[in-house]
Design an enzyme around this catalytic site. Sequence first.
Site, PDB file in Angstrom:
ATOM      1  N   LYS A  13      -4.948 -48.113 -30.967  1.00  0.00           N
ATOM      2  CA  LYS A  13      -5.300 -49.397 -30.333  1.00  0.00           C
ATOM      3  C   LYS A  13      -6.652 -49.305 -29.617  1.00  0.00           C
ATOM      4  CE  LYS A  13      -1.680 -49.696 -27.607  1.00  0.00           C
ATOM      5  NZ  LYS A  13      -0.935 -48.469 -27.897  1.00  0.00           N
ATOM      6  N   ARG A  88       3.296 -55.148 -22.476  1.00  0.00           N
ATOM      7  CA  ARG A  88       4.229 -54.124 -22.957  1.00  0.00           C
ATOM      8  C   ARG A  88       5.684 -54.534 -22.735  1.00  0.00           C
ATOM      9  NH1 ARG A  88       0.319 -49.501 -22.488  1.00  0.00           N
ATOM     10  NH2 ARG A  88       1.290 -47.634 -23.342  1.00  0.00           N
ATOM     11  N   ARG A 127      -4.286 -33.216 -31.997  1.00  0.00           N
ATOM     12  CA  ARG A 127      -5.286 -33.540 -30.961  1.00  0.00           C
ATOM     13  C   ARG A 127      -5.209 -32.538 -29.801  1.00  0.00           C
ATOM     14  NH1 ARG A 127      -4.005 -38.718 -29.836  1.00  0.00           N
ATOM     15  NH2 ARG A 127      -3.240 -38.451 -27.718  1.00  0.00           N
ATOM     16  N   ARG A 139      -4.607 -34.961 -21.304  1.00  0.00           N
ATOM     17  CA  ARG A 139      -3.957 -35.881 -20.360  1.00  0.00           C
ATOM     18  C   ARG A 139      -2.578 -35.371 -19.955  1.00  0.00           C
ATOM     19  NH1 ARG A 139      -4.281 -41.807 -22.911  1.00  0.00           N
ATOM     20  NH2 ARG A 139      -2.126 -41.843 -22.202  1.00  0.00           N
ATOM     21  N   ARG A 150       7.816 -42.025 -24.688  1.00  0.00           N
ATOM     22  CA  ARG A 150       6.982 -43.231 -24.753  1.00  0.00           C
ATOM     23  C   ARG A 150       7.321 -44.059 -26.004  1.00  0.00           C
ATOM     24  NH1 ARG A 150       1.051 -41.725 -24.463  1.00  0.00           N
ATOM     25  NH2 ARG A 150       0.701 -43.729 -23.500  1.00  0.00           N
TER      26      ARG A 150
HETATM   27  P1  AMP Z   1      -1.761 -46.117 -22.372  1.00  0.00           P
HETATM   28  O1  AMP Z   1      -3.044 -45.408 -22.099  1.00  0.00           O
HETATM   29  O2  AMP Z   1      -1.932 -47.560 -22.713  1.00  0.00           O
HETATM   30  O3  AMP Z   1      -0.907 -45.412 -23.380  1.00  0.00           O
HETATM   31  O4  AMP Z   1      -0.934 -46.117 -21.000  1.00  0.00           O
HETATM   32  C1  AMP Z   1      -0.603 -44.923 -20.320  1.00  0.00           C
HETATM   33  C2  AMP Z   1       0.564 -45.184 -19.368  1.00  0.00           C
HETATM   34  O5  AMP Z   1       0.190 -46.177 -18.404  1.00  0.00           O
HETATM   35  C3  AMP Z   1       1.818 -45.730 -20.027  1.00  0.00           C
HETATM   36  O6  AMP Z   1       2.650 -44.718 -20.566  1.00  0.00           O
HETATM   37  C4  AMP Z   1       2.495 -46.437 -18.847  1.00  0.00           C
HETATM   38  O7  AMP Z   1       3.096 -45.519 -17.968  1.00  0.00           O
HETATM   39  C5  AMP Z   1       1.293 -47.033 -18.116  1.00  0.00           C
HETATM   40  N1  AMP Z   1       0.964 -48.385 -18.629  1.00  0.00           N
HETATM   41  C6  AMP Z   1      -0.159 -48.760 -19.316  1.00  0.00           C
HETATM   42  N2  AMP Z   1      -0.125 -50.054 -19.617  1.00  0.00           N
HETATM   43  C7  AMP Z   1       1.049 -50.533 -19.133  1.00  0.00           C
HETATM   44  C8  AMP Z   1       1.674 -51.808 -19.156  1.00  0.00           C
HETATM   45  N3  AMP Z   1       1.096 -52.872 -19.751  1.00  0.00           N
HETATM   46  N4  AMP Z   1       2.891 -51.923 -18.553  1.00  0.00           N
HETATM   47  C9  AMP Z   1       3.485 -50.890 -17.953  1.00  0.00           C
HETATM   48  N5  AMP Z   1       2.957 -49.654 -17.907  1.00  0.00           N
HETATM   49  C10 AMP Z   1       1.742 -49.469 -18.493  1.00  0.00           C
END
Ligand code: AMP
Length: 209
Positions: A13, A88, A127, A139, A150
């Site tokens: 994404k 989400r 990765r 990370r 996740r």
């Molecule tokens: P991402 O980089 O988008 O994969 O997000 C990393 C982490 O941030 C996720 O595993 C969640 O813990 C939190 N997070 C990111 N976006 C959201 C969202 N829209 N709603 C809830 N938690 C989020």
Amino acid sequence: MNLIILGPPGAGKGTQAKKLEEKHGLKQLSTGEMLRAEVAAGTELGQKAKETMDRGDLVSDNIIIEMIAHCIEQPDCANGVIFDGFPRTVAQAEALDDMLLEKGKPLAAVIELTVDEEELVNRLNTRIRDMTEAGQAVRSDDNEEILRNRLQVYRDLTAPIVPYYKTKGMLSAVNGMQSIEDVEAAINALLDCDNGDRGCQSVSGGPSQ
Ligand code: AMP
């Protein structure tokens, strides 16, 4: 033009959102990046969110919706936004609809990157190996066990927004297992269709049309 890029963690994404940002002059809003910046800055919000993120669970809807509501008011969002990692949950999707309706700038399309989960696990492990070999920091939520959580969270809480947008006629699926370039081309073909080529199947039956 406001777009959503939807898909499980590791589907690409962010990569595609950055390409759309360059090509269409839109602003990428990644809630994950915003939260990581809060964590790095040691803010109260960051401290609250870190544990949840490290487990691979979702940060509360209220925090996320407030963050987005603030961001979309900024001048660099005036041209339009690519929402990356947001919404989400169905509650977030509903809140976004309300916010955009109020601004009079509804969503143009929701692009779902479809992927094979085992391939995502393989990609992650490759990765991590490459980054470790290059001496780069990985990370804190980048490991197989957390990724599997996740993915489960995605299936339970995020996947229900697929039918939410499908019912509104806004959803287009793109095969995210192709090369980065091919995914990009498929997305651009969809968006060009949306910009008026009547021979194409529209990406959006939504209210922006
Ligand atoms: P991402 O980089 O988008 O994969 O997000 C990393 C982490 O941030 C996720 O595993 C969640 O813990 C939190 N997070 C990111 N976006 C959201 C969202 N829209 N709603 C809830 N938690 C989020």
